[in-house]
Enzyme design. Structure first.
Site, short mmCIF file in Angstrom:
data_model
loop_
_atom_site.label_atom_id
_atom_site.label_comp_id
_atom_site.label_asym_id
_atom_site.label_seq_id
_atom_site.Cartn_x
_atom_site.Cartn_y
_atom_site.Cartn_z
N ALA A 222 3.73 -7.01 -25.16
CA ALA A 222 4.14 -5.28 -25.15
C ALA A 222 5.39 -4.96 -23.63
O ALA A 222 5.81 -4.00 -23.75
CB ALA A 222 2.67 -4.75 -25.56
N ILE A 223 4.14 -5.56 -22.86
CA ILE A 223 4.77 -5.25 -21.47
C ILE A 223 6.33 -5.47 -21.12
O ILE A 223 7.21 -4.88 -20.04
CB ILE A 223 3.95 -5.87 -20.43
CG1 ILE A 223 2.32 -5.25 -20.04
CG2 ILE A 223 4.17 -5.83 -19.00
CD1 ILE A 223 1.28 -5.94 -18.89
N THR A 303 3.39 -8.53 -12.33
CA THR A 303 2.59 -7.45 -12.59
C THR A 303 2.03 -8.32 -13.32
O THR A 303 0.88 -7.64 -14.23
CB THR A 303 3.16 -6.61 -13.32
OG1 THR A 303 4.52 -6.98 -13.82
CG2 THR A 303 4.32 -6.20 -11.85
N ALA A 304 1.56 -9.62 -13.21
CA ALA A 304 0.74 -10.34 -14.05
C ALA A 304 -0.70 -10.58 -13.74
O ALA A 304 -1.10 -10.01 -13.66
CB ALA A 304 1.67 -11.82 -15.27
N ARG A 305 -0.96 -11.64 -13.30
CA ARG A 305 -1.87 -11.83 -12.64
C ARG A 305 -1.18 -12.95 -11.33
O ARG A 305 -0.18 -13.78 -11.28
CB ARG A 305 -2.87 -12.69 -13.68
CG ARG A 305 -4.14 -12.41 -14.70
CD ARG A 305 -4.71 -11.47 -13.66
NE ARG A 305 -5.47 -10.42 -14.38
CZ ARG A 305 -5.23 -9.41 -15.23
NH1 ARG A 305 -4.48 -8.66 -15.21
NH2 ARG A 305 -6.72 -8.72 -15.88
N ASP A 329 2.03 -6.67 -7.95
CA ASP A 329 0.77 -6.11 -8.12
C ASP A 329 -0.24 -6.43 -8.24
O ASP A 329 -1.31 -5.96 -8.24
CB ASP A 329 1.41 -5.26 -8.92
CG ASP A 329 0.55 -3.46 -9.53
OD1 ASP A 329 0.28 -3.38 -8.51
OD2 ASP A 329 -0.46 -4.00 -10.14
N GLU A 334 -8.38 -11.42 -5.07
CA GLU A 334 -8.33 -9.71 -5.34
C GLU A 334 -9.88 -8.98 -4.90
O GLU A 334 -10.70 -10.13 -5.49
CB GLU A 334 -7.48 -9.25 -6.23
CG GLU A 334 -6.19 -9.18 -5.89
CD GLU A 334 -5.83 -8.82 -7.40
OE1 GLU A 334 -6.95 -7.79 -8.44
OE2 GLU A 334 -4.36 -8.79 -8.22
N HIS A 352 -2.86 -4.27 -7.22
CA HIS A 352 -3.55 -4.14 -8.69
C HIS A 352 -3.36 -2.57 -8.92
O HIS A 352 -4.10 -2.37 -10.69
CB HIS A 352 -4.58 -4.71 -9.11
CG HIS A 352 -4.50 -5.61 -10.57
ND1 HIS A 352 -5.19 -7.24 -10.44
CD2 HIS A 352 -3.77 -4.79 -11.12
CE1 HIS A 352 -5.22 -6.63 -11.46
NE2 HIS A 352 -4.43 -6.10 -12.23
N LEU A 353 -2.73 -1.57 -9.38
CA LEU A 353 -2.32 -1.00 -10.16
C LEU A 353 -1.30 -0.44 -11.13
O LEU A 353 -1.42 0.89 -10.93
CB LEU A 353 -1.45 0.64 -8.84
CG LEU A 353 -2.68 0.44 -7.52
CD1 LEU A 353 -1.89 1.89 -6.36
CD2 LEU A 353 -3.78 1.61 -7.56
N GLY A 354 -1.10 -1.55 -11.55
CA GLY A 354 -0.02 -1.49 -12.92
C GLY A 354 -0.18 -0.49 -13.86
O GLY A 354 0.22 0.23 -14.12
#
Length: 400
Positions: A222-223, A303-305, A329, A334, A352-354
């Site tokens: 989806a992303i 933007t995954a992990r 991100d 973290e 990590h604001l995605g």
């Protein structure tokens, strides 16, 4: 009279006969608020009403870790007409483990557990975290897309469904990927620091344009699809690598060309954007050997992990110029991220604001509740990660 924080709906016919408005009333007791009831924010004790247990049927109950207010007041009110939502609002894992047995003994049992956003103080979600809810717990739902902090194998072994959010934060996360891509291309980290220091355009050279560059998307779920759709606006050429190739119609829709191997994507892409879940297969997916395959002066977006990328190898590549810029991100460890990323002008950093937008949060919480409702009504959630009807111990989700 024993007080209760469980809520039941008075049937319309009974309310009409009694000349009362149709409201939610507590079971066999006077109206009261409770720190553990999501409804405590929405109902006021207007009068004392006694109801017989025989007049109402018990409803299935879910327990939410912290208040799910982001779902919206009206939505929660509507949901609460049919199901019971209790809340255990504690600040950390230690308090959860201390208070949960008391909560279950007082108001349980609960067959569903709702985990919202901001899970850091409570992780991991494992046997210890859920123990006091057993054996009645049958469903765990998470408002997050990633689920590496959830012990899905343990849940499967114990006949507990697990659901993440399939699409709620996808578009917001894709927006972040596009932002990081443009910020890296335009070297905004250096530009902003210079402007804030009063050095107006000092020493700057023309930046890179997106038009005509090739964007390689790793993970076309989806992303990834949202990224492809948005990237086309900037005249980027789209290629992708996925565990399973998309249908031809989807490739046409997203103007995306399939790369049968990860290597073929890395070797030909000017920008590499990662959007895969973190699991055993994807941990360290981009390491020294994969970076060596990338084009010189390429850009890496994650933007995954954080653990999908070998951060030591990435830092070495940034310092050597193999990778020109990175937009990140997500990070390992973290919020205690590698000091290099905090100071380097070669990295665009976000905390990590995605998925952190109001719309994404609302959609995520509502997706959780829809899975709960489906489970309560049919015995199966709408979009489970695992399958408790199959062989135990093996999550069904991998790469998208």
């Amino acid at each position: 009279m024993v007080e209760s924080s469980r809520w039941y709906s008075v049937p319309e016919t009974l309310s009409a006969k009694a000349g009362l408005p149709i409201v939610s009333l507590p079971f066999n007791n006077q109206i009261q608020t409770s720190p553990f009831s999501v409804r405590s924010s929405y109902y006021l004790p207007l009068q004392t009403v006694n109801m017989s247990p025989s007049l109402v049927a018990p409803r299935q109950k879910a327990l939410s870790l912290r208040h799910p207010t982001m779902a919206g007041k009206e939505y929660l009110e509507e949901f609460s007409k049919k199901y019971i939502i209790d809340v255990l609002d504690v600040p950390n894992r230690e308090e959860w483990l201390k208070q949960l047995p008391k909560k279950v003994a007082k108001d349980g049992p609960y067959s569903a557990l709702i985990i919202g956003m901001g899970t850091g103080p409570y992780e991991p979600f494992d046997a210890e975290f859920c123990q006091a809810l057993l054996p009645d717990l049958k469903l765990v739902v998470s408002a997050s897309a990633g689920y590496n902090e959830f012990d899905v194998s343990w849940m499967t072994e114990n006949n507990i469904w697990f659901c993440n959010t399939v699409d709620a934060v996808s578009e917001a996360t894709a927006d972040m990927a596009i932002f990081l891509t443009l910020a890296a291309l335009r070297d905004t980290t250096n530009a902003e620091r210079s402007a804030r220091a009063g050095n107006w355009k000092a020493g700057f050279v023309p930046c890179r344009d997106p038009t005509g560059l090739r964007l390689g998307i790793i993970g076309m779920g989806a992303i990834g699809k949202h990224i492809a759709r948005k990237a086309a606006v900037f005249n980027l050429e789209i290629v992708y690598h996925n565990r399973k190739r998309l249908q031809e119609a989807d490739e046409t829709t997203y103007k995306a060309t399939y790369c049968p191997t990860l290597a073929s994507l890395l070797e030909t892409s000017d920008i590499v954007s990662i959007s895969v879940p973190l699991n055993d297969e994807t941990t360290g997916m981009i390491s020294e050997s994969e970076i060596a395959l990338m084009k010189d002066s390429s850009i890496l977006i994650n933007t995954a992990r954080g653990a999908v990328v070998d951060e030591a190898a990435l830092i070495e590549a940034l310092e050597s110029g193999k990778i020109w810029r990175a937009g990140l991100d997500v990070f390992c460890n973290e919020p205690d991220i590698n000091p290099y990323f905090k100071t380097s002008d070669k990295v665009v950093v976000q905390p990590h604001l995605g998925g952190l937008t109001a719309v994404a949060f609302r959609k995520a919480y509502r997706e959780c509740f829809e899975n709960v409702a489906s489970f309560f009504d049919t015995g199966k959630p709408l979009a489970p990660v695992n399958d408790v009807t199959r062989a135990k111990g093996t999550p069904t989700a991998s790469l998208p």
